[in-house]
Every structure is written in structure tokens, then in C-alpha cells.
Design a protein around this motif. Structure first.
Motif, PDB file in Angstrom:
ATOM      1  N   LEU A  17       0.823  -1.203   0.000  1.00  0.00           N
ATOM      2  CA  LEU A  17       0.000   0.000   0.000  1.00  0.00           C
ATOM      3  C   LEU A  17       0.859   1.256   0.000  1.00  0.00           C
ATOM      4  CD1 LEU A  17      -2.771  -0.765   2.653  1.00  0.00           C
ATOM      5  CD2 LEU A  17      -2.954  -0.896   0.172  1.00  0.00           C
ATOM      6  N   SER A  18       0.347   2.280  -0.631  1.00  0.00           N
ATOM      7  CA  SER A  18       0.965   3.599  -0.545  1.00  0.00           C
ATOM      8  C   SER A  18       0.218   4.343   0.557  1.00  0.00           C
ATOM      9  CB  SER A  18       0.818   4.327  -1.884  1.00  0.00           C
ATOM     10  OG  SER A  18       1.287   5.630  -1.773  1.00  0.00           O
ATOM     11  N   VAL A  19       0.884   4.542   1.697  1.00  0.00           N
ATOM     12  CA  VAL A  19       0.242   5.137   2.864  1.00  0.00           C
ATOM     13  C   VAL A  19       0.589   6.616   2.950  1.00  0.00           C
ATOM     14  CG1 VAL A  19      -0.017   5.035   5.375  1.00  0.00           C
ATOM     15  CG2 VAL A  19       0.377   2.932   4.076  1.00  0.00           C
ATOM     16  N   LEU A  20      -0.434   7.467   2.941  1.00  0.00           N
ATOM     17  CA  LEU A  20      -0.225   8.902   3.127  1.00  0.00           C
ATOM     18  C   LEU A  20      -0.108   9.159   4.616  1.00  0.00           C
ATOM     19  CD1 LEU A  20      -2.935  10.259   0.665  1.00  0.00           C
ATOM     20  CD2 LEU A  20      -0.502   9.937   0.241  1.00  0.00           C
ATOM     21  N   ASP A  21       0.954   9.870   5.013  1.00  0.00           N
ATOM     22  CA  ASP A  21       1.162  10.052   6.450  1.00  0.00           C
ATOM     23  C   ASP A  21       0.856  11.451   6.958  1.00  0.00           C
ATOM     24  OD1 ASP A  21       3.296  11.447   5.419  1.00  0.00           O
ATOM     25  OD2 ASP A  21       4.827  10.325   6.488  1.00  0.00           O
ATOM     26  N   ASP A  22       0.433  12.360   6.087  1.00  0.00           N
ATOM     27  CA  ASP A  22       0.174  13.704   6.584  1.00  0.00           C
ATOM     28  C   ASP A  22      -1.130  14.311   6.095  1.00  0.00           C
ATOM     29  OD1 ASP A  22       0.734  15.985   8.114  1.00  0.00           O
ATOM     30  OD2 ASP A  22       1.526  17.002   6.357  1.00  0.00           O
ATOM     31  N   ALA A  23      -1.831  13.668   5.202  1.00  0.00           N
ATOM     32  CA  ALA A  23      -3.085  14.229   4.709  1.00  0.00           C
ATOM     33  C   ALA A  23      -4.186  14.035   5.747  1.00  0.00           C
ATOM     34  CB  ALA A  23      -3.477  13.551   3.397  1.00  0.00           C
ATOM     35  N   LEU A  24      -5.117  14.959   5.784  1.00  0.00           N
ATOM     36  CA  LEU A  24      -6.266  14.808   6.677  1.00  0.00           C
ATOM     37  C   LEU A  24      -7.299  13.871   6.058  1.00  0.00           C
ATOM     38  CD1 LEU A  24      -6.635  18.492   7.875  1.00  0.00           C
ATOM     39  CD2 LEU A  24      -5.753  16.552   9.172  1.00  0.00           C
ATOM     40  N   HIS A  25      -7.434  13.946   4.740  1.00  0.00           N
ATOM     41  CA  HIS A  25      -8.307  13.027   4.019  1.00  0.00           C
ATOM     42  C   HIS A  25      -7.817  12.906   2.590  1.00  0.00           C
ATOM     43  CE1 HIS A  25     -10.406  16.401   2.019  1.00  0.00           C
ATOM     44  NE2 HIS A  25     -10.334  17.001   3.194  1.00  0.00           N
ATOM     45  N   ALA A  26      -8.240  11.813   1.925  1.00  0.00           N
ATOM     46  CA  ALA A  26      -7.777  11.588   0.561  1.00  0.00           C
ATOM     47  C   ALA A  26      -8.840  10.830  -0.226  1.00  0.00           C
ATOM     48  CB  ALA A  26      -6.477  10.794   0.565  1.00  0.00           C
ATOM     49  N   ARG A  27      -8.691  10.910  -1.537  1.00  0.00           N
ATOM     50  CA  ARG A  27      -9.584  10.201  -2.452  1.00  0.00           C
ATOM     51  C   ARG A  27      -8.729   9.395  -3.413  1.00  0.00           C
ATOM     52  NH1 ARG A  27     -13.584  12.955  -6.934  1.00  0.00           N
ATOM     53  NH2 ARG A  27     -14.364  10.991  -7.763  1.00  0.00           N
ATOM     54  N   ASP A  28      -9.101   8.163  -3.633  1.00  0.00           N
ATOM     55  CA  ASP A  28      -8.453   7.310  -4.623  1.00  0.00           C
ATOM     56  C   ASP A  28      -9.572   6.691  -5.455  1.00  0.00           C
ATOM     57  OD1 ASP A  28      -6.821   5.717  -6.138  1.00  0.00           O
ATOM     58  OD2 ASP A  28      -6.183   4.421  -4.499  1.00  0.00           O
ATOM     59  N   GLY A  29      -9.840   7.330  -6.595  1.00  0.00           N
ATOM     60  CA  GLY A  29     -10.953   6.870  -7.424  1.00  0.00           C
ATOM     61  C   GLY A  29     -12.264   7.093  -6.701  1.00  0.00           C
TER      62      GLY A  29
END
Length: 175
Positions: A17-29
Motif C-alpha cells: 500500500l501507498s500510505v499517506l502520512d500527513d493528509a487529513l483526508h484523501a480520495r483514490d478513485g
């Protein structure tokens, strides 16, 4: 993406997995995720904005007494990791490690550097009532307000005084 406290575990358990470590929220598709409960509110506001426009999202944010978009990422909220000794040499000595080994161990086991630990301590100190930014800079191992401001700007995207204004237990002070 996950809460900052779970990033290392998620990466270890799911290395693909590509883990985002600083975003509050994210969208992938078609998938959306947030870093925690408050970040879920941020995500909800972004969905309102996406569906109904900025004016509607701003109206909801005002009604709920929230930022439409909070400045900075989730790193600014982490104050779990504290250190008693903030000089890198002293930290290494206290752990019976060389400075190089300390860096390696911190990265491997906690995903952190000594500089990150100093920043965590600075955040914790800024949250305490009556703390002056100058005092926080000294006690967290940054030495000067200038160094502390540089660290905050680079790692959190906010000034120490802005962080303090948001998170101090009572009356923020300093500069």
C-alpha cells in the motif's frame, strides 16, 4: 491513509500500500478515507463542496463552527512522542547507541528522526498554559525562536504561535 499514530503499523502490515502520512483526508478513485474523527468532518465538508459548491460547504462549516479547510496536515496534531533529553548525543547515550544507530533505530521502529522528536516536544510544550515561544525553542532543543519557526514551517506548515493559538490549554503567549 490512516491516523498518524498508525502509519508505521499500516506500512509494516501492508507494504504494497501507498500510505499517506500527513493528509487529513484523501480520495483514490471512488474511495475516500480520513485520518480520524475530525478529519472525517474535513472529508465531509470537502464532499459537500464537491457536490454543492464552495458556498454551500462554507455555510455548513460556519454553521458547525469548523474551518472549511484546516491549515497543515495531521502531523501538527501529534504530541504523543516526547523525549526528556533533546540533544541528539544525549539521546543516543541514554539509549546506549551511537548517534548513527539512534537515527537508524528511530526510523526503523518509529518512523521518526531526533528532529521530529524535538518538534513533538515543542508541540507538547506549546500546548501548556503560559509557555513562551522563546522558552519552548530553548526547552525543545531548537535553541532559538528562528530555528523553531523554521522547523514548524518545514514540518507542519504553521508558525509556532499559530499552533499555540489553536492548541494551548489556556491563553497563548509568545511570538
Amino acid at each position: 491513509m490512516t491516523h498518524w499514530a498508525d502509519v508505521a503499523a499500516l506500512r509494516a502490515e501492508h507494504p504494497c500500500l501507498s500510505v499517506l502520512d500527513d493528509a487529513l483526508h484523501a480520495r483514490d478513485g471512488k474511495f475516500y478515507t480520513s485520518a480520524g474523527i475530525s478529519a472525517g468532518m474535513d472529508l465531509a465538508l470537502s464532499l459537500v463542496e464537491e457536490d454543492l459548491g464552495r458556498a454551500a460547504a462554507l455555510a455548513v462549516a460556519k454553521r458547525m463552527v469548523l474551518f472549511l479547510k484546516r491549515p497543515g496536515g495531521q502531523r501538527q496534531f501529534s504530541s504523543e512522542l516526547l523525549a526528556q533529553s533533546l540533544d541528539i548525543g544525549q539521546m543516543a547515550s541514554a539509549c546506549a547507541l551511537s548517534v548513527r544507530s539512534l537515527y537508524r533505530k528511530l526510523r526503523e521502529e518509529a518512523g521518526l528522526t531526533p528532529a521530529r522528536l524535538r518538534l513533538e516536544v515543542a508541540c507538547m510544550l506549546l500546548e501548556q498554559p503560559g509557555m513562551m515561544v522563546k522558552q519552548v525553542a530553548r526547552e525543545s532543543g531548537h535553541g532559538t525562536q528562528y530555528n523553531l519557526r523554521r522547523a514548524f514551517a518545514a514540518q507542519l506548515g504553521v508558525l509556532p504561535s499559530e499552533y499555540q493559538a489553536r492548541f494551548a490549554c489556556t491563553g497563548a503567549s509568545g511570538g
